[in-house]
Motif scaffolding. Sequence first.
Motif, short mmCIF file in Angstrom:
data_model
loop_
_atom_site.label_atom_id
_atom_site.label_comp_id
_atom_site.label_asym_id
_atom_site.label_seq_id
_atom_site.Cartn_x
_atom_site.Cartn_y
_atom_site.Cartn_z
N LEU A 14 -3.12 -2.04 -17.58
CA LEU A 14 -2.94 -1.16 -16.42
C LEU A 14 -2.65 0.28 -16.81
O LEU A 14 -2.82 1.19 -16.01
N LYS A 17 -6.37 1.60 -17.10
CA LYS A 17 -7.15 1.72 -15.87
C LYS A 17 -6.28 1.41 -14.67
O LYS A 17 -5.24 0.75 -14.81
N GLU A 18 -6.68 1.88 -13.50
CA GLU A 18 -5.84 1.74 -12.31
C GLU A 18 -5.79 0.33 -11.77
O GLU A 18 -4.82 -0.07 -11.13
N ALA A 19 -6.86 -0.46 -12.00
CA ALA A 19 -6.90 -1.82 -11.47
C ALA A 19 -7.60 -2.74 -12.46
O ALA A 19 -8.50 -2.32 -13.19
N LYS A 21 -9.00 -7.02 -13.04
CA LYS A 21 -9.35 -8.29 -12.41
C LYS A 21 -8.64 -9.45 -13.12
O LYS A 21 -8.39 -9.39 -14.33
N VAL A 52 -3.59 -7.00 -5.74
CA VAL A 52 -4.71 -6.65 -4.87
C VAL A 52 -5.69 -7.81 -4.91
O VAL A 52 -5.56 -8.72 -5.74
N ALA A 57 -3.14 -3.87 -9.42
CA ALA A 57 -3.34 -2.42 -9.51
C ALA A 57 -2.05 -1.75 -9.96
O ALA A 57 -0.94 -2.27 -9.76
N ARG A 58 -2.21 -0.59 -10.56
CA ARG A 58 -1.09 0.20 -11.03
C ARG A 58 -0.34 0.81 -9.83
O ARG A 58 -0.95 1.27 -8.88
N SER A 208 -5.12 0.35 0.06
CA SER A 208 -4.53 0.75 -1.22
C SER A 208 -3.06 1.16 -1.06
O SER A 208 -2.33 1.22 -2.05
#
Length: 250
Positions: A14, A17-19, A21, A52, A57-58, A208
């Motif tokens: 995280l 990247k912001e999100a 899987k 999410v 997500a961050r 979000s």
Amino acid sequence: MLTEERHRIILDLLKEKEAIKIQEIAEETNASESTIRRDLTQLEQEKYLKRVHGGAARLQGKLKELTVSEKTSKRLHEKSVIARHAASLVEEGDCIFLDAGTTTLGMIEFLPEIDIVIVTNGLTHVDALLQKGFKTYMVGGSVKPTTKAMIGSGAIESLQKYRFDKAFLGTNGVHPQYGYTTPDPEEAQIKKTAIELSREAMVLADDSKFGEIAFSKIADLEKAIVITNGSANDLDPAYKKQTTVKVVTT
């Protein structure tokens, strides 16, 4: 692999990247997807991330706030869907408060051309409202450069002169425990006051914003209904226990 090591890997991902899987985490850790779901639930409870759909997500910084131009370029479709539905709730003869923000700004093109009165603290809103011929009042105060919102004691004083049928507000965070939040205490006070002065208050928040917690509390969830996008099935039941959440998709 130990739980602590999986958690470290998840948080390191995280940072990059912001999100992420669930499948991506499972591949990195050689763990089952059910194990990763339990890890994400624990890390969310410990306020390291937010769940999410399909992953995690961050969390945004408590004081982080984008400028109007930065916000305008993000999640355009989702904001438009929310704005269209919110505008459809305005009725003949309404006096409404339109908060500063990009989703509330998006409402203006969808507002029906009927006899209504609009009060706003959004400097960016005024031209669009006047072009459509609405009777418009601008809240006084000082101008916040990043969001182009009128804030401060002057804004609160002028806002308190009015009473509203409906208030439409933006927010940076929607959380079942911490309510509606925003980075700036002065903006939070404007939003809180508008809610108190309105018969109905509606918070416009794309998906979000759920699970986010900003620095300054606006109000508890029960003080306003939420209009959002996405799927009702993805929502934590804790939100629906406290307020009405209207999910719109078209």
